[in-house]
Write an enzyme that holds these catalytic residues in place. Sequence first.
Site, PDB file in Angstrom:
ATOM      1  NE  ARG A  17      56.292  25.431 110.129  1.00 28.92           N
ATOM      2  CZ  ARG A  17      56.253  24.666 111.213  1.00 28.92           C
ATOM      3  NH1 ARG A  17      55.733  25.125 112.335  1.00 28.92           N
ATOM      4  NH2 ARG A  17      56.751  23.453 111.194  1.00 28.92           N
ATOM      5  CG  ASP A 104      65.124  20.486 111.945  1.00 30.37           C
ATOM      6  OD1 ASP A 104      65.439  19.404 112.496  1.00 30.37           O
ATOM      7  OD2 ASP A 104      64.023  20.662 111.378  1.00 30.37           O
ATOM      8  CD  GLU A 154      54.502  11.221 112.797  1.00 26.99           C
ATOM      9  OE1 GLU A 154      54.713  12.428 112.670  1.00 26.99           O
ATOM     10  OE2 GLU A 154      55.142  10.501 113.599  1.00 26.99           O
ATOM     11  CG  ASN A 169      59.349  10.023 117.436  1.00 26.40           C
ATOM     12  OD1 ASN A 169      60.417   9.674 117.939  1.00 26.40           O
ATOM     13  ND2 ASN A 169      59.149  10.101 116.128  1.00 26.40           N
ATOM     14  CE  LYS A 351      96.190  48.748 108.901  1.00 26.52           C
ATOM     15  NZ  LYS A 351      96.442  48.982 107.476  1.00 26.52           N
ATOM     16  CG  ASN A 377     101.224  61.633 125.829  1.00 29.25           C
ATOM     17  OD1 ASN A 377     100.518  61.067 126.647  1.00 29.25           O
ATOM     18  ND2 ASN A 377     100.829  62.722 125.177  1.00 29.25           N
TER      19      ASN A 377
HETATM   20  C1  UD1 Z   1      58.828  13.987 112.826  1.00 24.03           C
HETATM   21  C2  UD1 Z   1      58.330  12.649 113.337  1.00 24.03           C
HETATM   22  C3  UD1 Z   1      57.468  12.867 114.567  1.00 24.03           C
HETATM   23  C4  UD1 Z   1      58.261  13.609 115.630  1.00 24.03           C
HETATM   24  C5  UD1 Z   1      58.828  14.897 115.057  1.00 24.03           C
HETATM   25  C6  UD1 Z   1      59.769  15.521 116.032  1.00 24.03           C
HETATM   26  C7  UD1 Z   1      58.104  11.254 111.375  1.00 24.03           C
HETATM   27  C8  UD1 Z   1      57.195  10.683 110.369  1.00 24.03           C
HETATM   28  N1  UD1 Z   1      57.563  12.031 112.290  1.00 24.03           N
HETATM   29  O1  UD1 Z   1      57.675  14.714 112.435  1.00 24.03           O
HETATM   30  O2  UD1 Z   1      57.034  11.635 115.083  1.00 24.03           O
HETATM   31  O3  UD1 Z   1      57.424  13.886 116.741  1.00 24.03           O
HETATM   32  O4  UD1 Z   1      59.561  14.632 113.848  1.00 24.03           O
HETATM   33  O5  UD1 Z   1      60.140  16.787 115.555  1.00 24.03           O
HETATM   34  O6  UD1 Z   1      59.289  10.976 111.330  1.00 24.03           O
HETATM   35  N2  UD1 Z   1      63.400  15.301 106.604  1.00 24.03           N
HETATM   36  C9  UD1 Z   1      64.212  14.970 105.557  1.00 24.03           C
HETATM   37  N3  UD1 Z   1      63.669  14.396 104.455  1.00 24.03           N
HETATM   38  C10 UD1 Z   1      62.347  14.133 104.358  1.00 24.03           C
HETATM   39  C11 UD1 Z   1      61.524  14.488 105.435  1.00 24.03           C
HETATM   40  C12 UD1 Z   1      62.071  15.060 106.548  1.00 24.03           C
HETATM   41  O7  UD1 Z   1      65.418  15.190 105.608  1.00 24.03           O
HETATM   42  O8  UD1 Z   1      61.933  13.607 103.325  1.00 24.03           O
HETATM   43  C13 UD1 Z   1      63.979  15.921 107.798  1.00 24.03           C
HETATM   44  C14 UD1 Z   1      63.497  17.333 107.987  1.00 24.03           C
HETATM   45  O9  UD1 Z   1      64.389  18.247 107.407  1.00 24.03           O
HETATM   46  C15 UD1 Z   1      63.471  17.485 109.483  1.00 24.03           C
HETATM   47  C16 UD1 Z   1      63.218  16.083 109.994  1.00 24.03           C
HETATM   48  O10 UD1 Z   1      63.553  15.221 108.923  1.00 24.03           O
HETATM   49  O11 UD1 Z   1      64.709  17.891 109.984  1.00 24.03           O
HETATM   50  C17 UD1 Z   1      61.807  15.870 110.474  1.00 24.03           C
HETATM   51  O12 UD1 Z   1      60.941  16.066 109.401  1.00 24.03           O
HETATM   52  P1  UD1 Z   1      59.554  16.757 109.568  1.00 24.03           P
HETATM   53  O13 UD1 Z   1      58.846  16.740 108.297  1.00 24.03           O
HETATM   54  O14 UD1 Z   1      59.723  18.069 110.239  1.00 24.03           O
HETATM   55  O15 UD1 Z   1      58.858  15.733 110.560  1.00 24.03           O
HETATM   56  P2  UD1 Z   1      57.700  16.052 111.558  1.00 24.03           P
HETATM   57  O16 UD1 Z   1      56.450  16.135 110.815  1.00 24.03           O
HETATM   58  O17 UD1 Z   1      58.076  17.185 112.427  1.00 24.03           O
HETATM   59 CA    CA Z   2      59.487  19.042 112.397  1.00 26.01          CA
END
Ligand code: UD1
Ligand code: CA
Length: 455
Positions: A17, A104, A154, A169, A351, A377
């Site tokens: 996004r 992030d 979730e 969470n 500079k 000056n």
């Molecule tokens: C996750 C949580 C959710 C929580 C939310 C908060 C899980 C299953 N769900 O959901 O309960 O409310 O975060 O924002 O954990 N990432 C990886 N590798 C992967 C998947 C994700 O590095 O394979 C990283 C992503 O870059 C991101 C973070 O983990 O920074 C969260 O992943 P994302 O897919 O955004 O989880 P949510 O669906 O937001």
């Molecule tokens: Ca997320």
Amino acid sequence: MSQPLSIIILAAGQGTRMKSSLPKVLHRLADRPLLKHVIDTAYAVGGLDIHVVYGHGGERVPQTLEEERVYWVEQEQQLGTGHAVDQAMPGITDDHLVLVLYGDVPLIKPATLMNLLVAAGRNNLGLLTAELPDPTGYGRIIRDQHGKVLCIIEQKDASDEQRRIREVNTGMLAVNAGRLRTWLKALDNDNAQKEFYLTDVIELAVQDGVEVETCQPGQLPEIMGVNNRAQLAELERHFQLERARELMHIGVTLRDPGRFDLRGKLQVGQDVEIDINVVIEGQVKLGDNVIIGPNNVLRNVTIGDGTRIQANCVLEDAVIGADCRIGPFARIRPETRTGNGCHIGNFVEVKKTVIADGSKVNHLSYIGDTVMGARVNIGAGTITCNYDGANKHQTTIGDDVFVGSDTQLVAPVTVGDGATIGAGSTITKNVPSAELTLSRASQKTIMGWQRPVKK
Ligand code: UD1
Ligand code: CA
């Protein structure tokens, strides 16, 4: 709580996004990559072992942050948060306490994480949760009638009733590594997203009789993630307002805290005033009673007591003395150094130049590669011709020199102490001290000359 700490930062997600070719965690907040904010927080929490799980964007993430003291772990396929954490586990021994953070979610504070570590203690699972007015999209915290946490569901797997729960969470948790390893091995991807959810670890912990201790952040922006550029801008503003408040708290006047941007480190003396739309980058040091006018960019500069930077200047890698007046519309480029009581006026570019006390360059000039004495000056429109198309050359100007307007000083050239240069001169040879020097075609008048008239 004196268990060794390992911190895992998840940063493998794509960030669709953001609609960007840059991996999401490399987008910048206050001029630092999002992930760098989290790594700095991890250092502050005392994590000696920091593991960053990266994936999307490939080597660009570790390359950009190659100077960090972290272990880089590649997650080749993004199979879920549980799978992501598991990638880092081979580098962590069972006796460690593991803290999971997100690349992030940049504004999480060390104090909040310290609370989370205390909640985890030796035997519990610490979970950072938050009550949100609109919990849509987040995993929900499911508790029993006594308030004990049972599991996390979730959004996509939740019933309508569960979706009404507003405690969510944040994703951040802390627990013993040995236990976490066992639970991660037991995860499956039998859910709406066909992912290995880290959140399923909660239910496994409860089954093993491990208490889930929750705690909350000091403020909500700490747990907000960046998924698009609007959220990035929102967190940037939050961060900047917080910096602005800190500065006001220590005695800085900000004309409008909503129009102030700190993208580096700012050190201030007493009674500093900063007008609107000022951008501070790198390391900036302002002495007592410094006034920064509107629309200024200051990058790696030190400014002495009582100096005023008027509107619309750009200063970079420079040291300005005390009681100087700079601008409006001045450009101070790297390796410029002024003494005290100097004036650098409008439409002046300086500079790699050293200017001694009390000297003035007030209008429309370019002064480069110059050493200038005191009380000089420089008239309007003076140019140091420092570049011959191949090399740069030095101009040296003594004390008490007066340079008439519209003078070109063709470098290398030296002007002696107390010399006066007549306006409009092109100076190609050294100028002796205390004499008047000029190079100018003498003025003549054609008597009785008639202007042409239209036929
Ligand atoms: C996750 C949580 C959710 C929580 C939310 C908060 C899980 C299953 N769900 O959901 O309960 O409310 O975060 O924002 O954990 N990432 C990886 N590798 C992967 C998947 C994700 O590095 O394979 C990283 C992503 O870059 C991101 C973070 O983990 O920074 C969260 O992943 P994302 O897919 O955004 O989880 P949510 O669906 O937001
Ligand atoms: Ca997320």
